[in-house]
Design an enzyme around this catalytic site. Structure first.
Site, PDB file in Angstrom:
ATOM      1  N   ASP A   1       0.829  -1.201   0.000  1.00  0.00           N
ATOM      2  CA  ASP A   1       0.000   0.000   0.000  1.00  0.00           C
ATOM      3  C   ASP A   1       0.865   1.253   0.000  1.00  0.00           C
ATOM      4  OD1 ASP A   1      -1.917   1.886   0.264  1.00  0.00           O
ATOM      5  OD2 ASP A   1      -2.586   1.285   2.258  1.00  0.00           O
TER       6      ASP A   1
ATOM      7  N   ASP B   1      -1.070   4.849  -6.325  1.00  0.00           N
ATOM      8  CA  ASP B   1      -1.413   3.940  -5.240  1.00  0.00           C
ATOM      9  C   ASP B   1      -1.384   2.483  -5.670  1.00  0.00           C
ATOM     10  OD1 ASP B   1      -2.319   2.726  -2.979  1.00  0.00           O
ATOM     11  OD2 ASP B   1      -4.353   3.493  -3.090  1.00  0.00           O
TER      12      ASP B   1
END
Ligand SMILES: *[C@@H]1O[C@H](CO)[C@@H](O)[C@H](O)[C@H]1NC(C)=O
Ligand SMILES: CC(=O)N[C@H]1CO[C@H](CO)[C@@H](O)[C@@H]1O
Length: 489
Positions: free
Chosen positions: A116, A301
């Site tokens: 992440d 992301d």
């Protein structure tokens, strides 16, 4: 999981514009509940010697009945990278979740943590967690590792539909060849949505400074313990249909074999979010540039599967794709579209190959678009996830707060526009808990008894079978929105 979309939207809207971490995103179809795809009572025995087959991860039963669990989530492991200080990035077989396998302390168990880049929280499901999601995943605790030091300090990360909470703990994290001592969250309460994803926790490699896990961040720890010489990492995401199983995370340096020419470094925008957020200089479909009211930024992301942008931007983009159909926030397009979507950074254009932005086939005969009209944060912010990142080698430079993009080297195959329409990545759908007695991963096809023999060809065959499942035109969208209300203040 057959929740209607509206509550999800309402929840996520209520959280705007707080920052997020984890934004896996998949379509859910009504028609795809398939009991035959899940036989959780008879998991295959994992062949732990191979890194490149589909492994059912098997939780070894220990004293407590609570921990009698079998993890049947599908993970497609990547090969171990050749470059030093690197670790394989595995995935779910559908390009939706990219994960790194770690071990912790002296535990022999592997934990798959979602990579992440949009937050810096790291947590793993804890052995005392009694949530259903924990029972379905690998969990970690003092009986796994004698070096684990637990604390009473609580942590909590709130998501759009639930939360993860627990207490902090410290142990040695073994990530590839590196073994920093890290303080992370041991989750004791995990919301049911995590039953739908294969990861056992999250590995936060964001830029966030303020965070709900009040401990030094992974990159900082690697740097201060001199395991890496620069706070930088490079990401190469595998594309399941390439069949190369070559995803890798390079820590402390880039892998020059992964790109040709120079890296195009883009400075992060001034921010208070802790995102890897860079200006988009242009977006286009083929040669038509998409008119945008004002400048847009891309939040880069790895924890987001698709590309999410405010509805008007998504519409403007799809208007350049002949035959597009809008259905609320989602779009579908002719499956034989050859349109190339391009995003430019520092005026350097990057193609998003058709086979990446064009998703699986619907019963309407159209294919989904993996570019979704949803404002996740500000009206100028796009959330640019794996659909884009598969097309580049990306570098996250925390020394200079910039993101670098490299054109992938040959060998990292790029599918042509004419390549076969990929099967819906979530071909198993989210199994209906009531029918299967188990809520599982969207990509979690129950491994066959011959899983130990599984090959990439088998995986392809399985995906092809998945493609044959009748799709329901009215797909719904399931989103797990991670709010950093508590993370980033
Ligand atoms: C990007 O796509 C365009 C249009 O399909 C194509 O002409 C161009 O060669 C592509 N560029 C790269 C680097 O693949
Ligand atoms: C470019 C950049 O990193 N800008 C800012 C991002 O946010 C932090 C915290 O507010 C600032 O310190 C950076 O200067």
């Amino acid at each position: 999981m057959h929740t209607s979309l509206l509550p999800w939207l309402a929840l996520s809207a209520a959280l705007l514009p707080t920052a997020t971490a984890f934004y896996p995103y998949h379509y859910e179809d009504d028609s795809t509940t398939s009991n035959s795809r899940r036989t959780p009572s008879s998991p295959a025995v994992a062949n732990t010697d191979s890194r490149s087959i589909t492994l059912p991860i098997h939780r070894i039963t220990t004293s407590s009945s609570l921990r009698t669990r079998q993890n049947a989530y599908k993970i497609v492991n990547s090969n171990d990278p050749k470059q030093a200080n690197s670790v394989a990035i595995d995935q779910d077989g559908g390009d939706l979740s990219y994960m790194v396998a770690v071990t912790i302390g002296d535990s022999k168990e592997e934990y798959h943590l979602l990579l992440d880049s949009a937050a810096s929280n790291t947590w793993v499901m804890g052995q005392d967690c009694r949530s259903n999601a924990c029972k379905l995943h690998n969990s970690f605790g003092t009986s796994d590792s004698s070096s684990l030091k637990t604390q009473t300090t609580p942590f909590s990360v709130t998501y759009g539909t639930g939360s993860v909470s627990g207490t902090l703990a410290t142990d040695t994290l073994h990530i590839g060849p590196l073994s920093p001592s890290l303080t992370f969250g041991l989750a004791n309460d995990v919301s049911s949505e995590f039953s739908s994803y294969p990861m056992d926790g999250i590995l936060g490699i964001g830029r966030g400074t303020a965070d709900n896990i009040a401990a030094p961040k992974l990159l900082d720890v690697l740097s201060t313990s001199k395991l890496i010489s620069a706070k930088i990492y490079g990401v190469h995401l595998s594309r399941a249909t390439d069949g190369l199983s070559d995803g890798e995370l390079n820590l402390g340096t880039v892998n020059k074999d992964r790109f040709t020419g120079d890296l195009n470094y883009v400075d992060c925008v001034p921010n208070d979010t802790g995102f890897w957020e860079v200006p988009v200089s242009a977006a286009s479909v083929d040669t038509n540039s998409i008119p945008l009211a004002s400048a847009r930024n891309a939040i880069i992301d790895t924890g987001t599967s698709f590309i999410l942008m405010p509805p008007s931007d998504a519409l403007a983009l799809h208007k350049n794709i002949a035959g597009y159909v809008q259905d609320g926030e989602t779009f579908s397009v002719p499956c034989d579209t050859a349109a190339t979507v391009q995003f430019s950074f520092n005026n350097v254009p990057y193609n998003i190959s058709t086979a990446d932005w064009r998703g699986g086939k619907l019963s309407t005969g159209l294919c989904r678009s993996n570019i979704v009209g949803r404002q996740t944060f500000g009206e100028k912010q796009w959330l640019v996830g794996d659909v884009f990142l598969k097309n580049v080698y990306s570098v996250f430079d925390a020394e200079k707060w910039r993101v670098g993009f490299g054109v992938k080297s040959a060998g990292a195959a790029t599918p042509s526009a004419s390549s076969a329409v990929p099967p819906p990545p979530t071909s198993a759908g989210v199994p209906d808990a009531a029918e299967t007695g188990l809520v599982g991963s969207p990509g979690a096809a129950a491994p066959s008894s011959a899983a130990a023999e599984a090959t990439q060809q088998d995986q392809k065959d399985e995906l092809q079978k998945g493609a044959g499942i009748k799709r329901n035109a009215m797909s719904r969208v399931v989103v797990l929105l991670a709010s950093s209300m508590f993370i980033l203040g």
